[in-house]
Motif scaffolding. Sequence first.
Motif, short mmCIF file in Angstrom:
data_model
loop_
_atom_site.label_atom_id
_atom_site.label_comp_id
_atom_site.label_asym_id
_atom_site.label_seq_id
_atom_site.Cartn_x
_atom_site.Cartn_y
_atom_site.Cartn_z
N PRO A 469 -35.10 33.34 -5.00
CA PRO A 469 -34.46 34.82 -4.77
C PRO A 469 -33.30 34.84 -3.82
N LEU A 470 -32.22 33.89 -4.08
CA LEU A 470 -31.14 33.71 -2.98
C LEU A 470 -30.11 34.80 -3.34
N ASP A 471 -29.19 34.93 -2.24
CA ASP A 471 -28.09 35.77 -2.37
C ASP A 471 -26.84 34.99 -2.33
N GLY A 472 -26.63 34.02 -1.54
CA GLY A 472 -25.41 33.19 -1.58
C GLY A 472 -26.03 31.69 -1.11
N LEU A 473 -24.76 30.97 -1.43
CA LEU A 473 -24.73 29.80 -0.74
C LEU A 473 -23.62 29.27 -0.01
N LYS A 474 -23.44 28.43 1.03
CA LYS A 474 -22.80 28.17 2.07
C LYS A 474 -22.38 26.68 1.83
N ILE A 475 -20.98 26.58 1.39
CA ILE A 475 -20.57 25.06 1.27
C ILE A 475 -20.48 24.21 2.40
N ASP A 476 -21.02 23.20 2.52
CA ASP A 476 -21.08 22.38 3.56
C ASP A 476 -19.63 21.78 4.15
N LEU A 477 -19.38 22.13 5.26
CA LEU A 477 -17.72 21.75 5.81
C LEU A 477 -17.50 20.31 5.44
N SER A 486 -8.52 15.64 -1.46
CA SER A 486 -9.27 14.57 -2.04
C SER A 486 -9.79 15.30 -3.21
N ALA A 487 -9.55 14.54 -4.36
CA ALA A 487 -9.79 14.88 -5.86
C ALA A 487 -11.41 14.96 -6.08
N THR A 488 -12.34 14.02 -5.22
CA THR A 488 -13.82 14.17 -5.52
C THR A 488 -13.99 15.55 -4.67
N ASP A 489 -13.66 15.79 -3.58
CA ASP A 489 -14.25 17.19 -2.78
C ASP A 489 -13.79 18.44 -3.84
N ARG A 490 -12.43 18.29 -4.25
CA ARG A 490 -11.93 19.47 -5.13
C ARG A 490 -12.87 19.70 -6.36
N ALA A 491 -13.30 18.64 -7.07
CA ALA A 491 -14.29 18.82 -8.02
C ALA A 491 -15.64 19.18 -7.71
N ILE A 492 -15.97 18.82 -6.58
CA ILE A 492 -17.37 19.41 -6.12
C ILE A 492 -17.48 20.81 -5.54
N VAL A 493 -16.37 21.22 -4.97
CA VAL A 493 -16.16 22.42 -4.52
C VAL A 493 -16.13 23.55 -6.01
N ILE A 494 -15.18 23.07 -6.99
CA ILE A 494 -15.17 23.82 -8.09
C ILE A 494 -16.25 23.99 -8.88
N ALA A 495 -16.98 22.88 -9.02
CA ALA A 495 -18.57 22.83 -9.52
C ALA A 495 -19.38 23.94 -8.96
N ILE A 496 -19.44 23.82 -7.67
CA ILE A 496 -20.28 24.67 -6.85
C ILE A 496 -19.99 26.28 -7.17
N LEU A 497 -18.61 26.39 -7.10
CA LEU A 497 -18.23 27.91 -7.27
C LEU A 497 -18.73 28.31 -8.87
N LYS A 498 -18.42 27.42 -9.74
CA LYS A 498 -18.69 27.68 -11.09
C LYS A 498 -19.92 28.11 -11.34
N MET A 499 -21.01 27.24 -10.69
CA MET A 499 -22.50 27.07 -10.77
C MET A 499 -22.94 28.37 -10.06
N LYS A 501 -21.25 31.24 -9.72
CA LYS A 501 -20.93 32.29 -10.65
C LYS A 501 -21.87 32.60 -11.62
N VAL A 502 -22.49 31.50 -12.31
CA VAL A 502 -23.33 31.54 -13.36
C VAL A 502 -24.71 32.31 -12.79
N LEU A 503 -24.99 31.76 -11.45
CA LEU A 503 -26.45 32.05 -10.79
C LEU A 503 -26.20 33.62 -9.89
N ASN A 504 -25.11 34.26 -10.33
CA ASN A 504 -24.66 35.70 -9.43
C ASN A 504 -25.01 35.32 -8.05
N LEU A 505 -24.46 34.26 -7.36
CA LEU A 505 -24.59 34.09 -5.98
C LEU A 505 -23.30 34.02 -5.46
#
Length: 557
Positions: A469-477, A486-499, A501-505
């Motif tokens: 029962p979480l409310d949010g996520l904090k993406i590590d610096l 960085s294309a890799t970091d862009r992809a990781i951050v975008i994936a976290i944001l989409k995930m 949103k689905v989980l309502n966090l």
Amino acid sequence: MIEDFTMTILMNMTDGVYLVDQESKRLVFGNPALLTMLGYGKDELKELTIYDLIVSDKDRIDSYLQRAFKKCRLHIREGVFRHKIGTLKKLEIHATPCWGHDQSLLFVLVREVTDLADASSDPSSFQTAGEYERDPLTGLMTRRAFQQKIQESLGTTTQGTLLWVDIAHFVDINKDHGFLVGDSILKMFAERLQHSLQGDIIMARIADDEFALWSPYDRDALMVAHTILHAVTRPYLVDDDFLRLTVSMGVVRYPEDGVHVDALFSHALEALGHAKEVVGNTICSFDAQYHQDNLLRVSLKSQIPKALENQEFRLVYQPQIDIQTKTLIGMEALARWEMQRGTMVPPGQFIPIMEQMGLIGAFGTWVMKTACVQNKTWQNAGLRPIKMAVNVSAQQFSDNQLMVAVEEALAVSGLDPQWIELEITEGTAMQDMERTRAVLRDLKNVGINVVLDDFGTGFSSLAYLKNLPLDGLKIDLSFIQQLPHSATDRAIVIAILKMAKVLNLYVIAEGVETAAQLDFLQDEGCDMAQGYFISPPKPARDLEPLWDEMGQRSQVQ
């Protein structure tokens, strides 16, 4: 009455006392001082014979007992005794025969002389003077003799290697298989050490399960270490069964890692300690930087109690903004240690030490109270309410006092629970999932938000995210620093944001240091951000203008 008086004296003596039955050689009595000296419990001692205690040849012990009973007078000797955990102690023995109910008993008083490694030998003891230069079980040098040999070697060599070897959990072998098996394995271990290398190698048994080797000339230290490791970790055949040992090894080089024997020994033990932190057979060389870091840890550890007493710790606060509106919506409370001479110590250095010292619970409660009081103070000053984020250590989370600390902080400050946000790491959450869910539900019932901190550096698994029962996520610096390049970091951050949103966090990005990073996060729909581009952590008194600046202006200045 006399018997009661005698027993009172025996039970309160500082010297150890025991009675040995002449027939069975069993110990029929031992006073508390003896139990303390040798580490045994009262019931355990009655299961032992004199052969279990004294490290010497059985025939030699029998001969000593026969002489003591035959001459019927006080005999004074020195003997080497085995502690319950296997270490050796040199004790002075005062023995005289006595007779009980149909028993011939030997009354023995033992007194500590000194540690075996530093003991001077006595020709009248169980061992001769020359034998004290050799370990009685393995025949290898004692620490004292080993140290002396190295000292002599340093005068004639320009390079050398010292290896310190430890057998992990050897006490369990003694406990599970008995001392005879343990002694047999130690003898085989020593023989393998002696046959593993060629050349002028000096070897010693330093303690029950520790050995050391010195090579007084230039050779590949790690190659030597791996050769030894291969030799001593092969299976040991004992009573038709194979036993495997796990070995840790510390390696130091002369003169790079020290020019004196004491320094070489100290650094070898430090390298060994580092190796023992790793599970499995491990070799660690002495690391000068690790050594300096360790010295710093030791120094800080000694200063923390006084620093707490002198109130040298304080909080600073780092703003968090709504990325889309650029308005101030939160602060993260960060602990700092400002020493009296003005030196600032970051939390990454003192928090782990506080956890080791068992101080983190009380310190965490102080942080939470102080942060809540400050947030309420801002509200009372007419500033728009914001969330106050407080980090919770793994120890705090697991000691069953977190809810008590939260309720106390809210009561003292008068802060509404909706304005406090707790941050826990993925590692903390994963320690005990059932308990984590229970604690998070309790926090939610109070009305407190919980954010998963440093997201992406740990497990980052949907399997546990969907069940907490979480409310949010904090993406590590670490994923923010190279954005947007960085294309890799862009992809990781975008994936976290989409995930999320689905989980309502909601998602907080930490470590934002450039306008380009903030623009990328805004374009991808990230909710919140903090970092030096927005504001560095500051004392509370310096942050009040931000309400006006960030609340009224359309973009970060």
